[in-house]
Design an enzyme around this catalytic site. Structure first.
Site, PDB file in Angstrom:
ATOM      1  CG  ASP A  77      44.583  57.324  57.440  1.00  0.00           C
ATOM      2  OD1 ASP A  77      43.667  57.060  58.221  1.00  0.00           O
ATOM      3  OD2 ASP A  77      44.395  57.802  56.295  1.00  0.00           O
ATOM      4  CD  GLU A 139      38.939  59.934  57.208  1.00  0.00           C
ATOM      5  OE1 GLU A 139      37.887  60.553  57.090  1.00  0.00           O
ATOM      6  OE2 GLU A 139      40.045  60.498  57.137  1.00  0.00           O
TER       7      GLU A 139
END
Ligand SMILES: [Zn+2]
Length: 387
Positions: A77, A139
């Site tokens: 991400d 994350e």
């Protein structure tokens, strides 16, 4: 290192940047792409979705099915681009002056691209211990994917012993970082006329008492700092970033919210702070409820990211020091997934291409030279694991 590895890394990075894997959105297309490449390289792939079904972790393995493997880990991400002034389309890679630009270029698709590019050069049958590739989701919003991944590994009985997290460190070896624990504590009182404070429950006043206790605890943290702490400052820090409550001067405040965070230098401080604040919260709650049963205090957890503790014996640090030629390891201020891997029993270290100074910014980039250094580290790992 085959000379085409760097150009392959570049092509893969362009592909990865083109997947707009902002944390709020799906990463399934990227995971599918990475799994395809790793399967082609001979890896077995395990894809596990999050509860929403729109995101997934990928855990791929080359080499023997055994304990004691080495994990190369990166998050898929990226942070949003809204409100940022980019010179070019953030989701189309652009090369200029030895740099590759695009959202995620350094944080941390550059590392993932290098891993995917070198994977075909590993001969699974020649590996003495397993090499795992972990690509995780979310994350940037609390390490949710890595948290799910370590649980999944425990359930599946997969026990790697080393984790290398490729967050951008300019290929320096990082063996420690503080944790980051974020909360919003809400106070629900009982509104009333300002002339009769004893008939209401003033949420702002209870919140002030709560914050006073937080600040007291913060002072105590200085005495708890480990003597050999290498962090600046060396103790666990705590701060209140936002305080919102009340409606008007002459109205007993019915609501207040306190946003606060702490950054522990050692795991025991986490329990210490959480236990002390839970006890204080319970005292205040009891007092509030004795006036109005509907009054309450609720603490919402926004994110809890474990720190990476510096340990004397670290196989991960030794391996990466050897591979990069470094003779020492540093600590950094930013948080990563490394602490989660450490808590799951692995030796963990952070080392990856690009600089944290470019992460999360407009015109994020990674230097091609950094990718080359990362490839040579991974190539060194290949030789080490097949020697
Ligand atoms: Zn990152």
């Amino acid at each position: 290192m085959p000379s085409d590895t760097l150009s392959r890394t570049r092509e893969i990075l362009a592909d990865l940047i083109a997947f707009p894997t902002v944390s709020a959105d799906s990463n399934l297309a990227l995971i599918d792409y990475a799994a395809g490449r790793l399967r082609q390289a001979g890896a077995t792939c395990m894809v596990t979705r999050d509860p929403s079904g729109t995101k997934a972790n990928l855990f791929a393995t080359l080499g023997p099915r055994a304990d004691g493997g080495i994990v190369l880990s990166g998050h898929a991400d990226v942070v949003p681009v809204e409100g940022q002034d980019w010179a070019t389309d953030p989701f189309r890679m652009v090369e200029r002056d030895g740099r590759l630009y695009g959202r995620g270029a350094c944080d941390m698709k550059g590392f993932i691209a290098a891993c995917l590019a070198v994977a075909p050069e590993f001969d699974g049958t020649a590996l003495r211990r397993p090499l795992h590739f972990a690509i995780t989701y979310d994350e940037e919003v609390g390490c949710l994917g890595a948290r799910a991944l370590v649980q999944e590994l425990a359930r599946s009985g997969i026990r790697p012993s080393v984790a290398i997290i490729g967050e951008p460190t300019e290929m320096r070896v990082i063996e420690g970082h503080k944790g980051c624990y974020e909360y919003t504590t809400e106070f629900v009182g009982l509104e009333g006329h300002g002339s009769q404070p004893e008939l209401g429950v003033n949420a702002v006043e209870y919140a002030v008492r709560y914050v006073s206790r937080l600040l007291e605890i913060r002072e105590g943290m200085k005495d708890r700092a480990p003597v050999d702490s290498r962090f600046v400052p060396p103790w666990t820090t705590l701060q209140v970033g936002c305080f919102n409550g009340g409606a008007a001067r002459n109205v007993i405040a019915g609501h207040c919210a306190v946003e606060w965070e702490f950054r522990p230098v050692q795991a025991p401080d986490v329990d210490f702070i959480k236990t002390a604040m839970a006890r204080h919260e319970e005292e205040l709650r009891r007092e509030m409820k004795s006036i109005s049963p509907g009054a309450d205090i609720v603490t919402h957890t926004i994110g809890e990211v474990e720190g990476l503790a510096v340990v004397e014996q670290s196989e991960a640090r030794d391996i990466v020091n050897e591979l990069t030629g470094a003779n020492h390891a540093d600590v950094v201020a930013f948080g990563t997934e490394a602490g989660l891997f450490q808590q799951a029993g692995m030796s963990a270290v952070i080392c990856g291409p690009g600089s944290i100074a470019q992460a999360h910014k407009p015109d994020e980039y990674v230097e091609i030279g950094q990718l080359a250094s990362c490839i040579s580290m991974l190539d060194g790992l290949r030789r080490k694991l097949t020697a």
